[in-house]
Design an enzyme around this catalytic site. Structure first.
Site, PDB file in Angstrom:
ATOM      1  N   ASN A   1      -6.096   2.508   1.919  1.00 41.34           N
ATOM      2  CA  ASN A   1      -7.469   2.965   2.164  1.00 41.34           C
ATOM      3  C   ASN A   1      -7.558   4.484   2.004  1.00 41.34           C
ATOM      4  OD1 ASN A   1     -10.122   3.060   2.934  1.00 41.34           O
ATOM      5  ND2 ASN A   1      -9.686   3.051   5.118  1.00 41.34           N
TER       6      ASN A   1
ATOM      7  N   HIS B   1      -0.187  15.244   5.214  1.00 39.81           N
ATOM      8  CA  HIS B   1      -0.829  13.979   5.609  1.00 39.81           C
ATOM      9  C   HIS B   1       0.233  12.888   5.804  1.00 39.81           C
ATOM     10  CE1 HIS B   1      -4.710  11.489   5.149  1.00 39.81           C
ATOM     11  NE2 HIS B   1      -3.811  10.775   5.791  1.00 39.81           N
TER      12      HIS B   1
ATOM     13  N   ASN C   1      -3.787   9.169  14.540  1.00 32.84           N
ATOM     14  CA  ASN C   1      -4.157   7.781  14.884  1.00 32.84           C
ATOM     15  C   ASN C   1      -2.979   7.001  15.470  1.00 32.84           C
ATOM     16  OD1 ASN C   1      -2.929   7.730  12.345  1.00 32.84           O
ATOM     17  ND2 ASN C   1      -4.202   6.076  11.544  1.00 32.84           N
TER      18      ASN C   1
ATOM     19  N   ASP D   1       0.021  10.708   2.404  1.00 29.09           N
ATOM     20  CA  ASP D   1      -0.631   9.664   3.222  1.00 29.09           C
ATOM     21  C   ASP D   1       0.387   8.585   3.571  1.00 29.09           C
ATOM     22  OD1 ASP D   1      -2.415   8.265   4.724  1.00 29.09           O
ATOM     23  OD2 ASP D   1      -3.748   7.702   3.085  1.00 29.09           O
TER      24      ASP D   1
ATOM     25  N   HIS E   1      -7.135  12.388   0.824  1.00 28.47           N
ATOM     26  CA  HIS E   1      -6.902  11.288  -0.143  1.00 28.47           C
ATOM     27  C   HIS E   1      -8.071  10.974  -1.105  1.00 28.47           C
ATOM     28  CE1 HIS E   1      -8.814   9.201   3.212  1.00 28.47           C
ATOM     29  NE2 HIS E   1      -7.705   9.054   3.893  1.00 28.47           N
TER      30      HIS E   1
ATOM     31  N   HIS F   1     -11.649  12.185   6.374  1.00 27.48           N
ATOM     32  CA  HIS F   1     -11.437  10.862   5.760  1.00 27.48           C
ATOM     33  C   HIS F   1     -12.826  10.388   5.326  1.00 27.48           C
ATOM     34  CE1 HIS F   1      -9.826   6.557   5.887  1.00 27.48           C
ATOM     35  NE2 HIS F   1     -11.134   6.375   5.880  1.00 27.48           N
TER      36      HIS F   1
ATOM     37  N   HIS G   1       1.692   9.798   8.554  1.00 31.62           N
ATOM     38  CA  HIS G   1       1.518   9.001   9.783  1.00 31.62           C
ATOM     39  C   HIS G   1       2.904   8.717  10.349  1.00 31.62           C
ATOM     40  CE1 HIS G   1      -2.809   8.267   9.169  1.00 31.62           C
ATOM     41  NE2 HIS G   1      -2.503   8.276   7.882  1.00 31.62           N
ATOM     42  N   LEU G   2       3.215   9.370  11.464  1.00 34.00           N
ATOM     43  CA  LEU G   2       4.547   9.182  12.072  1.00 34.00           C
ATOM     44  C   LEU G   2       4.538   8.063  13.106  1.00 34.00           C
ATOM     45  CD1 LEU G   2       5.889  12.849  12.460  1.00 34.00           C
ATOM     46  CD2 LEU G   2       6.539  11.138  10.759  1.00 34.00           C
ATOM     47  N   ARG G   3       3.340   7.618  13.509  1.00 35.78           N
ATOM     48  CA  ARG G   3       3.151   6.412  14.340  1.00 35.78           C
ATOM     49  C   ARG G   3       3.590   6.541  15.801  1.00 35.78           C
ATOM     50  NH1 ARG G   3      -0.458   4.622  10.876  1.00 35.78           N
ATOM     51  NH2 ARG G   3       0.316   3.427   9.139  1.00 35.78           N
TER      52      ARG G   3
HETATM   53  O1  DOR Z   1      -4.183   3.303   3.913  1.00 31.72           O
HETATM   54  C1  DOR Z   1      -4.347   3.977   4.910  1.00 31.72           C
HETATM   55  N1  DOR Z   1      -3.540   3.847   5.981  1.00 31.72           N
HETATM   56  N2  DOR Z   1      -5.373   4.841   4.957  1.00 31.72           N
HETATM   57  C2  DOR Z   1      -5.710   5.498   6.081  1.00 31.72           C
HETATM   58  O2  DOR Z   1      -6.644   6.253   6.055  1.00 31.72           O
HETATM   59  C3  DOR Z   1      -4.959   5.257   7.330  1.00 31.72           C
HETATM   60  C4  DOR Z   1      -3.593   4.761   7.051  1.00 31.72           C
HETATM   61  C5  DOR Z   1      -2.917   4.199   8.259  1.00 31.72           C
HETATM   62  O3  DOR Z   1      -2.933   4.830   9.316  1.00 31.72           O
HETATM   63  O4  DOR Z   1      -2.297   3.139   8.143  1.00 31.72           O
END
Ligand code: DOR
Length: 432
Positions: free
Chosen positions: A289, A71, A105, A316, A243, A190, A73-75
């Site tokens: 989150n 999990h 995302n 995460d 999460h 999620h 997020h590489l953006r």
């Molecule tokens: O805190 C979070 N940030 N929870 C998520 O589910 C998404 C993530 C994000 O992409 O920033």
């Protein structure tokens, strides 16, 4: 690359190995492990015949299968000011991870095979470790229409998720679970009931009232966990809960597993390391989150990890720009930059006696590989030489200024942690 790692304490739960020995890498793959110590007939003796072999003396260190983060997020594409595939994988390797799963995302969302293809190509060119894309469940992560999961699977997606957002429609979630059965990959859920969480920015309770912030009740997560368990019962699809943050979710998962429901779940280091109290002072680096919860939730998560209710520890990793986190609390984005602290924070569970080191390796390497169907998370002969070498005694102070990640958003700034990865080997390439 040929490599001999000698004298290390090798832990590989996939083979039941837990002892001091030598490990040989030939042509970037594991060749053999030997727990015999000396002599011509030892791994070291045999390795001496390999051309150009390099030796790493791991005396006093632990040698583990490379960690896998389910999990991350590489953006990239779209939010390169927060993180890129290059900087995110650099952070991963520094944190002891040899594989990461990139959440969809991005902008554009990874909801079609051209975005999947972009991520895979970019990761091959610039990635410091292996990157597995996670495709979106629904087009644009809008929760309405299923994305072309089959084509994305063929392109290389290893799981599907609308992470960052829930799939609110039970019917759409049902269809996703049914459709993904065709390729036997998990749907990562999620769990957040948006009607219950709307406007909320931290855990709902006395503290949110005191701080004057809108709360998210634990039930916003639990209602969806309960729904998803029901949908697994209905579809027999493959579901993984992302999460987990509340005691109620742990209870629901424990009961479901006891009833024979096939489901897996992860939690993240922040849910077993800190509580909502970290938000005091309107600390946006503790805004995440689902939100940080109470002491009872934290204790239940540890119990869930111990008894196997929670299968995986994932980061995460959610990097954000400093300026975004400087906004007032309810305007700041949620997320914690987690790759470079996850292993050290998780090692506290070993210190506390919640997990053995071998169980920790299960949660951070073996189980993610099994859930995602990856040929990773093991030191078996023939596997890619993905290895994490760990110094359990090395202490360091968390200093986000030193992070390789662009995201400096950590609530653990200044913490002194004991135990850290000192060498990470990805497909035979040594990072130290
Ligand atoms: O805190 C979070 N940030 N929870 C998520 O589910 C998404 C993530 C994000 O992409 O920033």
């Amino acid at each position: 690359m040929n490599l001999l790692i000698k004298n290390g304490h090798i832990i590989d739960p996939s083979q039941g190995i837990d002892g001091v020995g030598d490990l040989v890498i030939e042509n970037n793959r594991i060749k053999e492990i030997s727990l015999e110590r000396k002599g011509k007939d030892s791994a070291e003796g045999r390795a001496s015949g390999l051309q150009g072999i390099r030796t790493i003396d791991a005396l006093g260190l632990y040698v583990l299968p490379g960690l896998i983060d389910m999990h991350t997020h590489l953006r990239e594409p779209g939010f390169e000011y927060k993180e890129t595939i290059k900087t995110g994988t650099m952070a991963a390797v520094k944190g002891g991870f040899t594989s990461v799963c990139a959440m969809p995302n991005t902008n554009p969302v990874n909801d079609n095979s051209s975005v999947t293809d972009f991520i895979i190509r970019k990761a091959i060119q610039e990635g410091e470790c292996t990157v597995y894309p996670v495709g979106a469940i629904t087009k644009g992560q809008k929760g309405e229409e299923l994305a072309e999961m089959g084509i994305m699977y063929a392109e290389g997606c290893v799981a599907f998720s609308d992470d960052g957002r829930p799939v609110m429609s039970s019917l759409v979630m049902r269809r996703a679970l049914e459709y993904s059965k065709a390729f036997n990959v998990p749907i990562i859920s999620h769990c957040e009931d948006l009607d219950l969480s709307e406007g909320g920015v931290m855990n709902e309770g006395l503290l949110s009232v005191t701080l004057g912030l809108r709360g998210v009740p634990p039930e916003a997560e639990e209602a969806m966990v309960a729904r998803d368990i029901a949908l697994v019962g209905l579809t027999k699809g493959r579901l993984h809960i992302a999460h987990v943050s509340t005691a109620g979710s742990v209870r629901l998962l424990r009961e479901a597993k006891a009833r024979g429901i096939q489901i897996s779940a992860e939690t993240c280091p922040h849910y077993f390391s800190i509580t909502e109290k970290a938000v005091e002072g309107y600390n946006t680096n503790a805004k995440v989150n689902p939100p940080l919860r109470g002491q009872e939730d934290m204790d239940s998560i540890k119990k869930g990890l111990k008894d196997g209710t929670i299968d995986v520890i994932a980061t995460d990793h959610a990097p954000h720009h400093r300026d975004e986190k400087l906004r007032e609390f309810d305007q700041a984005p949620s997320g914690i930059s987690g790759l470079e602290t996850a292993l050290s924070l998780s090692l506290r569970l070993v210190d506390e006696g919640v997990l053995t080191l071998s169980q920790l390796v299960e949660k951070m390497a073996k189980n993610p590989a099994a859930i995602l169907g990856l040929d990773k998370g093991t030191l078996k002969p023939g596997a890619d030489a993905d290895i994490t070498i760990l110094d359990l005694n090395k202490k360091f102070m968390v200093d986000s200024g030193q992070f390789f990640s662009k995201g400096k958003n950590t609530p653990f700034e200044g913490w002194v942690l004991k135990g850290m990865p000192v060498v990470t080997i990805c497909k035979g390439k040594v990072h130290e």
